[in-house]
Design an enzyme around this catalytic site. Structure first.
Site, short mmCIF file in Angstrom:
data_model
loop_
_atom_site.label_atom_id
_atom_site.label_comp_id
_atom_site.label_asym_id
_atom_site.label_seq_id
_atom_site.Cartn_x
_atom_site.Cartn_y
_atom_site.Cartn_z
N ALA A 65 0.85 -1.18 0.00
CA ALA A 65 0.00 0.00 0.00
C ALA A 65 0.89 1.24 0.00
O ALA A 65 2.02 1.20 0.49
CB ALA A 65 -0.89 -0.01 1.23
N GLY A 108 0.74 -5.01 1.06
CA GLY A 108 -0.45 -5.15 0.24
C GLY A 108 -0.15 -5.69 -1.16
O GLY A 108 -1.02 -6.30 -1.80
N GLU A 111 -0.24 -9.30 -0.68
CA GLU A 111 -1.64 -9.71 -0.48
C GLU A 111 -2.43 -9.68 -1.79
O GLU A 111 -3.31 -10.51 -2.00
CB GLU A 111 -2.30 -8.79 0.55
N GLU A 131 3.99 -5.09 7.76
CA GLU A 131 2.98 -4.21 8.35
C GLU A 131 3.17 -3.98 9.84
O GLU A 131 3.07 -2.83 10.33
CB GLU A 131 1.56 -4.75 8.09
N1 COA Z 1 4.52 3.45 -0.46
C1 COA Z 1 4.88 4.64 -0.95
N2 COA Z 1 6.02 4.86 -1.61
C2 COA Z 1 6.86 3.82 -1.77
C3 COA Z 1 6.57 2.54 -1.27
C4 COA Z 1 5.35 2.37 -0.58
N3 COA Z 1 4.95 1.18 -0.10
N4 COA Z 1 7.60 1.72 -1.58
C5 COA Z 1 8.49 2.47 -2.25
N5 COA Z 1 8.05 3.74 -2.38
C6 COA Z 1 8.73 4.87 -3.01
C7 COA Z 1 9.90 5.40 -2.18
O1 COA Z 1 9.44 6.27 -1.17
C8 COA Z 1 10.68 6.10 -3.25
O2 COA Z 1 10.04 7.32 -3.55
P1 COA Z 1 10.91 8.68 -3.88
O3 COA Z 1 11.74 8.32 -5.07
O4 COA Z 1 9.86 9.68 -4.17
O5 COA Z 1 11.73 8.92 -2.66
C9 COA Z 1 10.51 5.20 -4.47
O6 COA Z 1 9.32 4.45 -4.22
C10 COA Z 1 11.63 4.24 -4.64
O7 COA Z 1 11.80 3.49 -3.44
P2 COA Z 1 13.22 2.89 -3.01
O8 COA Z 1 13.05 2.36 -1.61
O9 COA Z 1 14.29 3.90 -3.24
O10 COA Z 1 13.38 1.69 -4.07
P3 COA Z 1 14.28 0.40 -3.98
O11 COA Z 1 14.25 -0.16 -5.36
O12 COA Z 1 15.59 0.67 -3.35
O13 COA Z 1 13.49 -0.59 -3.01
C11 COA Z 1 11.53 -1.69 -2.12
C12 COA Z 1 12.25 -1.14 -3.37
C13 COA Z 1 10.13 -2.12 -2.59
C14 COA Z 1 12.28 -2.92 -1.59
C15 COA Z 1 11.45 -0.60 -1.03
O14 COA Z 1 10.96 0.58 -1.62
C16 COA Z 1 10.55 -0.93 0.13
O15 COA Z 1 10.93 -1.68 1.03
N6 COA Z 1 9.33 -0.32 0.16
C17 COA Z 1 8.43 -0.36 1.28
C18 COA Z 1 7.76 -1.71 1.41
C19 COA Z 1 6.81 -1.73 2.56
O16 COA Z 1 7.11 -1.54 3.72
N7 COA Z 1 5.55 -2.01 2.21
C20 COA Z 1 4.51 -2.23 3.15
C21 COA Z 1 3.41 -1.27 3.00
S1 COA Z 1 2.11 -1.72 4.12
#
Ligand code: COA
Length: 245
Positions: A65, A108, A111, A131
């Site tokens: 999400a 999400g 999910e 989460e």
């Molecule tokens: N919601 C909002 N924005 C998100 C996001 C999320 N779940 N996941 C990634 N982004 C955004 C980052 O904030 C970043 O935005 P910016 O460029 O404006 O700063 C962009 O996507 C790139 O993210 P980044 O972390 O630099 O990419 P990465 O390739 O190094 O890593 C992931 C990818 C998916 C492993 C990492 O982004 C991550 O762990 N995301 C969160 C996952 C999470 O906790 N999800 C649970 C939600 S309930």
């Protein structure tokens, strides 16, 4: 289904391919994406076809999400079942659905893949439910679909720790049915849909309904489904073709 901002949809007669398309946000699921996926569901309910759901060519299925939106959501928003309502609708789509997952499927995003009928992933995929570390629960399927898919012990471990489960473990656990190289993913998913497409459409729909039914519904759903199919012209034609081959 053309004017989407968060999805790229390839709408064909025998299948609909939906690509999540917010690469800058790693396909984080925001309200616009939820709304657009509902539009796709509406189309697939009106004109049932299999769906292939994927994250696109950037090596990310979905990062969960959208945390930017999630942070500001209130208890009233939680009770609107924004993601769980959508994922239930996807789970109930009439025809088979395949999630073709490359790279991370988190929160999400994971999910969303659990709501599909079949999951395929790539060697660089991983699954996780972070989460609880963000102060919330995985409310859109991981607390009930994940235990059904991989067993309660592993599901709870993943939910409690947020540990990222790699593709080989996901295969062993039965979460995915195959792991392929990234460049082979879409071909593998398309070939599987082609194979599925050889079955009688109504038999596929009723098989899915039967598998998705709760324990108390068995074998009543199967009896009703079979009664319908036994009288169908398609069953007669297919069996006659077999006997005359
Ligand atoms: N919601 C909002 N924005 C998100 C996001 C999320 N779940 N996941 C990634 N982004 C955004 C980052 O904030 C970043 O935005 P910016 O460029 O404006 O700063 C962009 O996507 C790139 O993210 P980044 O972390 O630099 O990419 P990465 O390739 O190094 O890593 C992931 C990818 C998916 C492993 C990492 O982004 C991550 O762990 N995301 C969160 C996952 C999470 O906790 N999800 C649970 C939600 S309930």
């Amino acid at each position: 289904m053309m004017n989407f901002t968060t999805l790229a949809v390839d709408d064909r007669d025998d299948r609909v391919t939906v690509r999540l398309n917010r690469p800058d946000k790693r396909n984080a699921i925001d309200q616009a994406m939820v709304d657009e996926l509902h539009t796709v569901c509406g189309e697939l309910e009106r004109r049932p076809r299999p769906m292939l759901l994927t994250g696109g060519a950037d090596g990310v299925f979905a990062a969960g999400a959208d945390i930017g939106q999630l942070r500001d959501r209130t208890s009233a928003d939680a009770l609107r079942a924004i993601n769980s309502g959508l994922f239930n609708r996807i789970r109930a789509l009439p025809m088979p659905t395949i999630a073709a997952i490359d790279g991370p499927a988190l929160g999400g995003g994971a999910e969303l893949s659990y709501a599909c009928d079949i999951r395929l992933c790539t060697t660089r995929s991983f699954f996780g439910q972070p989460e609880a570390r963000l102060g919330i629960i995985a409310g859109a399927g991981a607390t009930w679909r994940l235990p059904a898919l991989v067993g309660e012990s592993l599901a709870k471990e993943l939910l409690f720790t947020g540990r990222r489960m790699a593709a080989d473990e996901a295969l062993r656990a039965g979460l995915v049915s195959d792991v392929v190289e990234p460049e082979a993913l879409l071909d593998r998913a398309d070939a599987l849909l082609t194979d599925i497409g050889k079955a009688a459409p109504m038999a596929l729909r009723l098989t899915k309904l039967a598998v998705n039914s709760g324990g108390d519904a068995h074998p009543h759903v199967e009896l009703a489904a079979q009664a319908l199919l036994f009288d169908s012209e398609e069953k007669h034609d297919r069996m006659t073709k077999f006997l005359n081959r």
